[in-house]
Design an enzyme around this catalytic site. Structure first.
Site, PDB file in Angstrom:
ATOM      1  N   THR A 167       9.838  -0.919  -1.414  1.00 18.03           N
ATOM      2  CA  THR A 167       9.199  -2.075  -0.793  1.00 18.03           C
ATOM      3  C   THR A 167      10.154  -3.272  -0.798  1.00 18.03           C
ATOM      4  O   THR A 167      11.014  -3.381  -1.656  1.00 18.03           O
ATOM      5  CB  THR A 167       7.922  -2.409  -1.586  1.00 18.03           C
ATOM      6  OG1 THR A 167       6.981  -1.358  -1.405  1.00 18.03           O
ATOM      7  CG2 THR A 167       7.304  -3.725  -1.158  1.00 18.03           C
ATOM      8  N   ARG A 195      -3.894   5.350   3.938  1.00 16.13           N
ATOM      9  CA  ARG A 195      -3.727   4.821   2.581  1.00 16.13           C
ATOM     10  C   ARG A 195      -3.186   3.393   2.619  1.00 16.13           C
ATOM     11  O   ARG A 195      -2.279   3.072   3.364  1.00 16.13           O
ATOM     12  CB  ARG A 195      -2.784   5.703   1.783  1.00 16.13           C
ATOM     13  CG  ARG A 195      -2.528   5.234   0.334  1.00 16.13           C
ATOM     14  CD  ARG A 195      -1.216   4.493   0.206  1.00 16.13           C
ATOM     15  NE  ARG A 195      -0.878   4.192  -1.205  1.00 16.13           N
ATOM     16  CZ  ARG A 195       0.174   3.492  -1.592  1.00 16.13           C
ATOM     17  NH1 ARG A 195       1.009   3.014  -0.688  1.00 16.13           N
ATOM     18  NH2 ARG A 195       0.396   3.262  -2.872  1.00 16.13           N
ATOM     19  N   VAL A 196      -3.774   2.521   1.806  1.00 17.04           N
ATOM     20  CA  VAL A 196      -3.308   1.147   1.652  1.00 17.04           C
ATOM     21  C   VAL A 196      -2.959   0.940   0.188  1.00 17.04           C
ATOM     22  O   VAL A 196      -3.787   1.160  -0.689  1.00 17.04           O
ATOM     23  CB  VAL A 196      -4.375   0.129   2.093  1.00 17.04           C
ATOM     24  CG1 VAL A 196      -3.856  -1.296   1.884  1.00 17.04           C
ATOM     25  CG2 VAL A 196      -4.756   0.343   3.552  1.00 17.04           C
ATOM     26  N   GLY A 197      -1.734   0.521  -0.073  1.00 19.26           N
ATOM     27  CA  GLY A 197      -1.299   0.276  -1.439  1.00 19.26           C
ATOM     28  C   GLY A 197      -1.472  -1.179  -1.839  1.00 19.26           C
ATOM     29  O   GLY A 197      -2.263  -1.932  -1.255  1.00 19.26           O
ATOM     30  N   ASP A 198      -0.690  -1.598  -2.812  1.00 14.91           N
ATOM     31  CA  ASP A 198      -0.811  -2.962  -3.320  1.00 14.91           C
ATOM     32  C   ASP A 198      -0.219  -4.015  -2.394  1.00 14.91           C
ATOM     33  O   ASP A 198      -0.671  -5.162  -2.372  1.00 14.91           O
ATOM     34  CB  ASP A 198      -0.106  -3.063  -4.678  1.00 14.91           C
ATOM     35  CG  ASP A 198       1.405  -2.938  -4.538  1.00 14.91           C
ATOM     36  OD1 ASP A 198       2.127  -3.939  -4.747  1.00 14.91           O
ATOM     37  OD2 ASP A 198       1.875  -1.838  -4.227  1.00 14.91           O
ATOM     38  N   THR A 218       6.819  -4.787  -6.308  1.00 16.36           N
ATOM     39  CA  THR A 218       7.245  -3.492  -5.782  1.00 16.36           C
ATOM     40  C   THR A 218       7.002  -2.433  -6.845  1.00 16.36           C
ATOM     41  O   THR A 218       7.056  -2.723  -8.040  1.00 16.36           O
ATOM     42  CB  THR A 218       8.730  -3.510  -5.406  1.00 16.36           C
ATOM     43  OG1 THR A 218       9.141  -2.188  -5.020  1.00 16.36           O
ATOM     44  CG2 THR A 218       9.597  -3.966  -6.558  1.00 16.36           C
ATOM     45  N   GLY A 219       6.701  -1.228  -6.412  1.00 20.98           N
ATOM     46  CA  GLY A 219       6.491  -0.168  -7.383  1.00 20.98           C
ATOM     47  C   GLY A 219       5.323   0.729  -7.011  1.00 20.98           C
ATOM     48  O   GLY A 219       4.954   0.845  -5.841  1.00 20.98           O
ATOM     49  N   GLY A 221       1.945   1.480  -6.272  1.00 17.68           N
ATOM     50  CA  GLY A 221       0.873   0.595  -5.832  1.00 17.68           C
ATOM     51  C   GLY A 221      -0.442   0.754  -6.552  1.00 17.68           C
ATOM     52  O   GLY A 221      -1.100  -0.234  -6.896  1.00 17.68           O
TER      53      GLY A 221
END
Length: 311
Positions: A167, A195-198, A218-219, A221
């Site tokens: 990210t 899919r939706v991450g952080d 970043t990382g 999620g």
């Protein structure tokens, strides 16, 4: 106020052969953002300029060169947040946008809502002058090859440049003291469609509050969401600012940004056993960087105006 800028290109197990490319990408992003800030431009313009450079670079997981989902398609997320108003603009699961940060900015400035997704976000983008692209134009050969190997080999991590991470993000303060933070991502390889991450979630992958500071994460999620890491880091900055305001120890102010970043990542590891990192600027423009992965691509503009990059 003296302008400040910090960027990142993801926290992950960056291989030796990718180090130079990651450092170069962060340097070019700093150059793009700083050219705006040094001329008296806005932090928002600087953020967009820096993130656009990172989105266009296939070494990072954002825009062109993003990881592919289970169906072999790119789905991008992005967010930008205004520290003065606490308003954000976010877009998720974009499949036809070359630079998702531009959609996030249009939502921030021109939309009654703070987040749009998928076809609705793309329709809004087109209606506001952003040209949609062919989804195939977002796929790099390296990611197509990695996805093909993953499909045939149980999603093996060694097929990827970063796999779960990569990210990009930036935080800037302009000479008028305006603070903005932003994050952009292509998500994880072979993720389920939709899919939706952080990254596009306010307080998780990004947060900005002019009273304390701005953060881009970043990382992994799903772990970052559990501790609302960006907001957590900002609250740690706020606590540090209160302590600094009550003392004359100037050196403590210099290190408070690093302490807040470190403590947020420590909490990520302690409570979720997740991996990741973050960049931040406190309200005075002091940078902070922390990660618990083998490496993190990042850079900031030092007080003397020189670019400091590291992987």
């Amino acid at each position: 106020m003296k302008p400040a800028l910090i960027v990142h290109g993801g926290a992950w197990d960056i291989p030796d052969e990718a180090v130079d490319a990651c450092k170069s990408g962060c340097h070019r992003a700093l150059a793009a953002g700083w050219s705006v800030l040094s001329r008296g431009g806005s932090a928002l313009d600087a953020i967009e300029a820096a993130i656009t450079v990172l989105e266009d670079d296939p070494v990072f997981d954002a825009g062109y060169g993003s990881h592919l989902n289970l169906d072999g398609r790119v789905e991008c997320d992005a967010i930008v947040m205004n520290g003065a108003t606490l308003r954000a603009g976010a877009a998720s699961t974009l499949q036809r946008v070359k630079n998702p940060i531009r959609v996030a900015r249009r939502i921030l400035e021109d939309c009654p809502h703070m987040m749009l997704a998928a076809e609705g976000a793309e329709r809004f983008a087109a209606e506001h002058g952003i040209v949609l692209c062919n989804p195939e134009n977002l796929i790099s050969e390296a990611e197509r090859e990695a996805w093909s190997k993953c499909k045939a080999d149980k999603h093996a991590a060694e097929h990827h440049r970063g796999h779960e991470q990569g990210t990009v993000g930036a935080v800037a303060i302009d000479r008028n003291g305006h603070l903005f933070a932003a994050t952009s991502t292509g998500g994880t390889c072979c993720k389920l469609p939709g899919r939706v991450g952080d990254s596009p979630l306010i307080g998780c992958g990004c947060y900005a509050d002019s009273d304390a500071g701005g953060v881009s994460c970043t990382g992994y999620g799903e772990a970052i969401m559990k501790i609302v890491m960006a907001k957590t880091a900002v609250e740690l900055l706020r606590e540090s600012a209160i302590c600094v305001d009550s003392t004359t120890d100037v050196s403590r102010n210099v290190s408070s940004a690093h302490i807040a970043a470190r403590e947020a990542v420590h909490l990520l590891a302690k409570r979720t056993h997740g991996t990741g990192g973050l960049i931040l600027l406190d309200r005075d423009g002091n940078p902070g960087i922390a990660f618990n992965t083998p490496r993190m691509a990042c850079g900031y503009v030092a007080l003397d105006g020189n670019f400091v990059t590291a992987v």
